[in-house]
Design a protein around this motif. Structure first.
Motif, PDB file in Angstrom:
ATOM      1  N   PHE A 440       0.616  -1.220  -0.449  1.00  0.00           N
ATOM      2  CA  PHE A 440       0.214  -0.045   0.079  1.00  0.00           C
ATOM      3  C   PHE A 440       0.634   1.122   0.019  1.00  0.00           C
ATOM      4  O   PHE A 440       1.937   1.373   0.614  1.00  0.00           O
ATOM      5  CB  PHE A 440      -0.805  -0.110   1.288  1.00  0.00           C
ATOM      6  N   SER A 441       0.609   2.023  -1.316  1.00  0.00           N
ATOM      7  CA  SER A 441       1.241   3.554  -0.247  1.00  0.00           C
ATOM      8  C   SER A 441       1.238   4.221   0.726  1.00  0.00           C
ATOM      9  O   SER A 441      -0.232   4.698   1.297  1.00  0.00           O
ATOM     10  CB  SER A 441      -0.128   4.116  -1.538  1.00  0.00           C
ATOM     11  N   THR A 442       2.291   3.784   1.383  1.00  0.00           N
ATOM     12  CA  THR A 442       2.178   4.610   3.039  1.00  0.00           C
ATOM     13  C   THR A 442       2.539   6.051   3.316  1.00  0.00           C
ATOM     14  O   THR A 442       4.008   5.633   2.951  1.00  0.00           O
ATOM     15  CB  THR A 442       2.495   2.983   3.383  1.00  0.00           C
ATOM     16  N   HIS A 443       2.170   6.554   4.025  1.00  0.00           N
ATOM     17  CA  HIS A 443       2.932   8.104   4.428  1.00  0.00           C
ATOM     18  C   HIS A 443       2.940   7.605   6.156  1.00  0.00           C
ATOM     19  O   HIS A 443       2.489   6.877   6.957  1.00  0.00           O
ATOM     20  CB  HIS A 443       1.793   8.785   4.397  1.00  0.00           C
ATOM     21  N   TYR A 444       4.399   8.385   5.898  1.00  0.00           N
ATOM     22  CA  TYR A 444       4.651   8.076   7.596  1.00  0.00           C
ATOM     23  C   TYR A 444       4.468   9.852   8.260  1.00  0.00           C
ATOM     24  O   TYR A 444       4.808  10.650   7.352  1.00  0.00           O
ATOM     25  CB  TYR A 444       6.044   7.668   8.408  1.00  0.00           C
ATOM     26  N   ASP A 445       3.837  10.005   9.183  1.00  0.00           N
ATOM     27  CA  ASP A 445       4.268  11.527   9.520  1.00  0.00           C
ATOM     28  C   ASP A 445       3.890  11.791  11.236  1.00  0.00           C
ATOM     29  O   ASP A 445       3.726  11.565  12.077  1.00  0.00           O
ATOM     30  CB  ASP A 445       2.465  12.355   8.961  1.00  0.00           C
ATOM     31  N   GLU A 446       4.784  12.571  11.585  1.00  0.00           N
ATOM     32  CA  GLU A 446       4.958  13.154  12.719  1.00  0.00           C
ATOM     33  C   GLU A 446       4.831  14.381  12.636  1.00  0.00           C
ATOM     34  O   GLU A 446       4.799  14.823  14.563  1.00  0.00           O
ATOM     35  CB  GLU A 446       6.664  12.510  12.909  1.00  0.00           C
ATOM     36  N   LYS A 447       4.486  15.309  12.404  1.00  0.00           N
ATOM     37  CA  LYS A 447       5.027  17.046  12.415  1.00  0.00           C
ATOM     38  C   LYS A 447       3.428  17.264  12.413  1.00  0.00           C
ATOM     39  O   LYS A 447       2.263  16.918  12.581  1.00  0.00           O
ATOM     40  CB  LYS A 447       5.452  17.520  11.576  1.00  0.00           C
ATOM     41  N   ASP A 448       3.109  17.941  13.970  1.00  0.00           N
ATOM     42  CA  ASP A 448       2.533  18.607  14.290  1.00  0.00           C
ATOM     43  C   ASP A 448       1.347  18.134  15.645  1.00  0.00           C
ATOM     44  O   ASP A 448       1.544  16.806  15.629  1.00  0.00           O
ATOM     45  CB  ASP A 448       1.131  19.572  13.008  1.00  0.00           C
ATOM     46  N   SER A 449       0.304  18.929  15.800  1.00  0.00           N
ATOM     47  CA  SER A 449      -0.562  17.903  16.450  1.00  0.00           C
ATOM     48  C   SER A 449      -1.566  16.860  15.748  1.00  0.00           C
ATOM     49  O   SER A 449      -1.661  17.039  14.431  1.00  0.00           O
ATOM     50  CB  SER A 449      -1.691  18.685  17.352  1.00  0.00           C
ATOM     51  N   ILE A 450      -1.775  15.738  16.736  1.00  0.00           N
ATOM     52  CA  ILE A 450      -2.808  14.660  15.513  1.00  0.00           C
ATOM     53  C   ILE A 450      -3.554  15.086  15.336  1.00  0.00           C
ATOM     54  O   ILE A 450      -4.250  14.280  13.484  1.00  0.00           O
ATOM     55  CB  ILE A 450      -2.995  13.450  17.026  1.00  0.00           C
ATOM     56  N   GLY A 451      -4.606  15.670  15.848  1.00  0.00           N
ATOM     57  CA  GLY A 451      -6.357  16.366  14.766  1.00  0.00           C
ATOM     58  C   GLY A 451      -5.317  16.994  14.021  1.00  0.00           C
ATOM     59  O   GLY A 451      -6.306  16.580  12.678  1.00  0.00           O
ATOM     60  N   LYS A 452      -3.829  17.830  13.787  1.00  0.00           N
ATOM     61  CA  LYS A 452      -4.139  18.417  12.756  1.00  0.00           C
ATOM     62  C   LYS A 452      -3.226  17.875  11.494  1.00  0.00           C
ATOM     63  O   LYS A 452      -3.674  17.465  10.496  1.00  0.00           O
ATOM     64  CB  LYS A 452      -2.709  20.189  12.359  1.00  0.00           C
ATOM     65  N   ARG A 453      -2.779  16.806  12.301  1.00  0.00           N
ATOM     66  CA  ARG A 453      -2.165  15.659  10.898  1.00  0.00           C
ATOM     67  C   ARG A 453      -3.376  14.396  10.392  1.00  0.00           C
ATOM     68  O   ARG A 453      -3.302  14.126   8.955  1.00  0.00           O
ATOM     69  CB  ARG A 453      -1.043  14.338  11.815  1.00  0.00           C
ATOM     70  N   TYR A 454      -4.335  14.630  10.602  1.00  0.00           N
ATOM     71  CA  TYR A 454      -6.000  14.039  10.544  1.00  0.00           C
ATOM     72  C   TYR A 454      -6.657  14.778   9.563  1.00  0.00           C
ATOM     73  O   TYR A 454      -6.901  14.295   8.458  1.00  0.00           O
ATOM     74  CB  TYR A 454      -6.773  13.476  11.766  1.00  0.00           C
ATOM     75  N   ARG A 455      -5.950  16.157   9.769  1.00  0.00           N
ATOM     76  CA  ARG A 455      -7.581  17.120   8.943  1.00  0.00           C
ATOM     77  C   ARG A 455      -6.417  16.948   7.322  1.00  0.00           C
ATOM     78  O   ARG A 455      -6.851  16.941   6.058  1.00  0.00           O
ATOM     79  CB  ARG A 455      -7.044  18.425   9.492  1.00  0.00           C
ATOM     80  N   ARG A 456      -4.275  16.867   7.567  1.00  0.00           N
ATOM     81  CA  ARG A 456      -4.256  16.544   6.260  1.00  0.00           C
ATOM     82  C   ARG A 456      -4.521  16.093   5.537  1.00  0.00           C
ATOM     83  O   ARG A 456      -4.496  16.205   4.537  1.00  0.00           O
ATOM     84  CB  ARG A 456      -2.798  17.290   7.161  1.00  0.00           C
TER      85      ARG A 456
END
Length: 514
Positions: A440-456
């Protein structure tokens, strides 16, 4: 209508902001009606192409694919009729110095009348509430009846002029309907002229010895001139099809509505070769099958409709468009055409080569008839984007923009997020990414709050977000968040692959078409 136009502007802005579509050559102020696909756009586009390709070549034992060259011998375009007949009727406004397609001006005028009819109906619906009978109202209201009669008369006159290729009559309709130039506001129109849409260039090293060639305006001719090569080498028996995905080029004068009408675009075409006399049976089959392919995406069955052509191309004996409801109205995304034996007969005549098919069952040779399915990749992309875009108001006054992309088409299938960037959480998150990324095309994301990451991730249409927290270190479970419902569930890391695959695989889409 204005509200829909505002939504469309937001979709265009969203496409740029989130890496789907960029104006081409933007740092040089752009190039009109040419666009580039960004990092998320190219993934979505490739997934659409793969869905089409596999639906054609995997699900049909008698359909194979080719990839023909963009440059072809110029006589091909003479044989196909493009040199002499691939024209748009153009009209200039003398005051604004702008050029328009005469047929588009008239179609817009018909659309304005349709809008007036719709407004009258909606006003009455509000007035009468639940007791409103739309059919009765359309039949009995004098104003609506007048508008319908005017629309029908204009439509009939326009269809006749297009069928007769009567340029003078097209201009006269524009004059009689008092259509004004949207820029100057005047009715100071020139005569209507024909303009060929093919791009020309030269092949060869010297001006004297160069040969004029064309950038192909469609991919179909590359299939027709290779039909016998494929048939013989693949030992194909009629009926059989040849599929192709490729770039095409048209020097559109009225290029507008973002990527809906561009000068460089991509087509997915399949030519299906059949016995003469059986073409209408196959035309009906492909018309129904192609609509099923669209509806399987789950964008909303009510957003599709058939539009049968009144004006048939000179080579066709039946033609239907599948139209999709864009923010700017129902528009064609795919055409199904019964092209008769025109193309193969023309190429036989112009090339001097015999390209007939020997039918062992009939013990005779003939020129096959062809059913064509032709879909614009860019228009398909736009229909998926427009129907997926939603601005949601959430509890507590919050809001989000979410793309409800069909999971199998989404550019990113899952994003893995450590709750904090310490305590071994990033390491476990990377371990999960390294396991999932092969499928699967998978992203790793650790920047910003978890809420902002969900929105992105919502904004690019990622179906699943996987959050790694301190409990994950203890029991190897993670929080799996679903994009559309925003619901969260606790699942074992070992089960992630199975859960995600069940939702995002192309296989699940293709099985709907059985």
């Amino acid at each position: 209508m204005a509200q829909q136009e505002d939504v469309f502007k937001k979709i265009v802005a969203h496409a740029k902001e989130y890496g789907f579509v960029f104006p081409s050559s933007e740092i040089y102020d752009g190039l009109s009606a040419v666009y580039d696909y960004g990092q998320n756009g190219v993934e979505l586009k490739n997934n659409i192409k793969r869905y089409w390709w596999e639906a054609m070549t995997l699900l049909h034992e008698n359909i194979v694919g080719i990839d023909s060259a963009i440059f072809m011998h110029p006589t091909i375009w003479k044989a196909s009729g493009h040199v002499d007949a691939f024209n748009d009727p153009l009209i200039d406004n003398r005051d604004s110095k702008k050029r328009y397609r005469a047929d588009v001006l008239i179609e817009d005028q018909i659309a304005k009348i349709d809008d007036k009819i719709t407004k009258e109906v909606e006003k009455a619906r509000k007035r009468f509430g639940e007791s409103f009978d739309e059919t009765m109202f359309r039949q009995t209201n004098a104003r609506v009846a007048d508008l319908v009669a005017r629309r029908e008369a204009l439509h009939e006159r326009f269809s006749q002029a297009m069928n007769d290729n009567n340029l003078d009559e097209l201009r006269q309709i524009i004059i009689d309907e008092e259509i004004v130039d949207p820029i100057s506001g005047t009715k100071n129109w020139t005569e209507v002229r024909q303009f060929n849409l093919m791009f020309k260039t030269e092949m060869g090293s010297t001006a004297d010895g160069a040969m004029t060639v064309y950038l192909r305006p469609e991919t179909a001719q590359g299939i027709f001139v290779n039909y016998l090569n494929v048939q013989k080498t693949g030992r194909m028996r009629i009926p059989f099809g040849i599929a192709q995905i490729g770039k095409a080029f048209r020097n559109e004068i009225v290029a507008r509505q973002f990527i809906f009408r561009m000068r460089e675009f991509e087509q997915m075409e399949m030519q299906f070769f059949v016995r003469p006399g059986e073409e209408m049976t196959w035309f009906k089959y492909w018309k129904e099958w192609r609509l099923r392919w669209h509806k399987a995406l789950g964008l909303g069955d009510e957003k599709y409709r058939y539009h049968d052509h009144e004006k048939l191309a000179h080579y066709a004996n039946a033609a239907t468009d599948i139209e999709f409801q864009m923010p700017f109205g129902f528009k064609e995304v795919e055409g199904i055409h019964s092209r008769t034996n025109f193309d193969l007969s023309q190429h036989e005549k112009f090339s001097g080569k015999k390209i007939q098919y020997f039918d062992p069952e009939l013990n005779s040779s003939y020129t096959p008839y062809v059913i064509e399915t032709s879909i614009g990749v860019d228009r398909m992309f736009l229909s998926v984007l427009c129907s997926s875009y939603e601005e949601q108001k959430l509890d507590g006054g919050d809001s989000r923009v979410v793309l409800h992309l069909p999971a199998a088409l989404a550019p990113v299938k899952c994003a893995v997020m450590p709750l904090v960037r310490k305590d071994g959480l990033p390491e476990l998150a990377h371990e999960i990414v390294d396991d999932l990324k092969f499928d699967f095309s998978t992203h790793y994301d650790e920047k910003d709050s978890i809420g902002k990451r969900y929105r992105r991730q919502d904004a690019i249409g990622t179906p699943f977000c996987i959050t790694v927290d301190h409990q994950s270190l203890e029991d190897r479970t993670v929080t799996l968040r679903h994009r559309d419902s925003m619901e969260q569930e606790r699942v074992a890391i070992d089960d992630l692959h199975k859960i995600i695959h069940g939702r995002v695989s192309l296989n699940s889409l293709l099985r709907k078409l059985k």
